[in-house]
Design an enzyme around this catalytic site. Sequence first.
Site, mmCIF file in Angstrom:
data_model
loop_
_atom_site.group_PDB
_atom_site.id
_atom_site.type_symbol
_atom_site.label_atom_id
_atom_site.label_comp_id
_atom_site.label_asym_id
_atom_site.label_seq_id
_atom_site.Cartn_x
_atom_site.Cartn_y
_atom_site.Cartn_z
ATOM 1 N N HIS A 31 25.715 18.267 -28.819
ATOM 2 C CA HIS A 31 25.066 16.950 -28.977
ATOM 3 C C HIS A 31 24.529 16.532 -27.617
ATOM 4 C CE1 HIS A 31 25.168 12.652 -30.791
ATOM 5 N NE2 HIS A 31 24.473 12.596 -29.645
ATOM 6 N N HIS A 33 20.981 14.514 -25.524
ATOM 7 C CA HIS A 33 19.658 13.875 -25.509
ATOM 8 C C HIS A 33 18.930 14.363 -24.271
ATOM 9 C CE1 HIS A 33 20.880 10.915 -28.606
ATOM 10 N NE2 HIS A 33 22.069 11.126 -28.067
ATOM 11 N N LYS A 122 19.956 14.446 -38.397
ATOM 12 C CA LYS A 122 20.824 13.428 -37.812
ATOM 13 C C LYS A 122 20.559 12.070 -38.440
ATOM 14 C CE LYS A 122 23.412 11.369 -34.593
ATOM 15 N NZ LYS A 122 23.044 11.227 -33.196
ATOM 16 N N HIS A 159 25.805 9.594 -36.938
ATOM 17 C CA HIS A 159 26.242 8.551 -36.003
ATOM 18 C C HIS A 159 27.036 7.558 -36.847
ATOM 19 C CE1 HIS A 159 25.665 5.981 -32.308
ATOM 20 N NE2 HIS A 159 26.177 5.127 -33.175
ATOM 21 N N HIS A 197 30.226 12.327 -31.795
ATOM 22 C CA HIS A 197 30.935 11.559 -30.752
ATOM 23 C C HIS A 197 32.065 10.713 -31.324
ATOM 24 C CE1 HIS A 197 27.775 8.965 -32.227
ATOM 25 N NE2 HIS A 197 26.856 9.481 -31.442
ATOM 26 N N ASP A 269 26.897 14.260 -25.682
ATOM 27 C CA ASP A 269 26.131 13.029 -25.903
ATOM 28 C C ASP A 269 25.533 12.545 -24.587
ATOM 29 O OD1 ASP A 269 24.901 11.009 -27.269
ATOM 30 O OD2 ASP A 269 26.676 9.728 -27.380
#
Length: 371
Positions: A31, A33, A122, A159, A197, A269
Amino acid sequence: MSPWVRSASILARTIPSVASSIEIPTPDDWHVHLRDGPMLEAVVGYSARRFRHSMVMPNLVPPITDASAAVAYRNRILAAVPPSEHRELDPFTPWIVWYCSPAIDADELVTSHESGEAAAVKYYPAGATTNSDGGGTSLASFMTLFERMAEARIRLLVHAESTDPTIDIFDREEAFLTEELAPLCAAIPELGVTVEHVSTAAGVDFVAEHPQCAATVTPHHLARDRSDLLASGMKPDLYCKPVINSAADRERLVATVISGDPAFCLGTDSAPHPTTAKYGPTAKAGVFNAAYGLEVVADVFDRHDALAELANFVSRNGCAIYGVDPPEGTVELERASIDLERATHLTTSAGDEVVLFGDAEATRWRIRTPG
Ligand code: NCD
Ligand code: ZN
């Protein structure tokens, strides 16, 4: 010393007298970004140096919802990897996730997944976190898509955070899991789900009770709790979604990952934001930990005498969850016998500064990666 470098000698601690190192199979980050443009260029090298697979999140503006955007994004990521970070064994492999939205064409998703392009989908509850405005108002509104995904064995990444304003912020993971994800799991037990997460004991329990679910855990949820965030000067750099929760929650997360439980794997994350978006009346959610996340996790395992389990959490469990071959190469984590100097910030080519999470832990660990 440069103002952007910190040495742990300013933090009172005892340096272990025994220098030691461990070798682990090349880790993955399930995971992350990576952003785009100058920010992508500034951050991707950290991920490429340490990790093989990177499950790249799609919350760009606009989000990734089709094959051409996903392929173009993957090509931009690969083009941004510095030549010095190219590896022969276990080359850096970004997997592009699609953003769950009514804009997704299910046939196109399945075709793209069959050709090895679309990695997963996602789901963001609209308004829960950074760039989630295009997210969903309920999991239930995507049942047709999720049924197709279950048939095609495409994993749903979630999420898990309620956006109900009447629910306390620290209870929102549990509320989402109970109210939204439990009914979905009951309705489509064949759908593989990753609770992203995971941040609470309730989240750990949920995963244990739902065999179709796995979970990612971040370095910052393992190493910090809400007192770190709030007790002595509010720390915007620790503000993320889901919000770092109680010490008891953190301890439960640590106990779970050091147990080697195969349903849990590392997802950093890592979510860089410029300091201009972090410091002010409101802070954007996200912790940038691609630089030192592995060191932070090693430090957590070390403090619990559990370094022998580190490879399961960072290198093996995720491969089994995502059905990929185990890595061929290794990285070495060496305990530093003196404090190492570590950068605390990076600056992008656009002049944005980003704070690096975990520089204190990173003064205690040296990571050697094959060239
Ligand atoms: C992420 C981001 O900045 O993109 N922020 C975060 O706090 N984790 C989005 C997300 O994964 O929630
Ligand atoms: Zn994220």
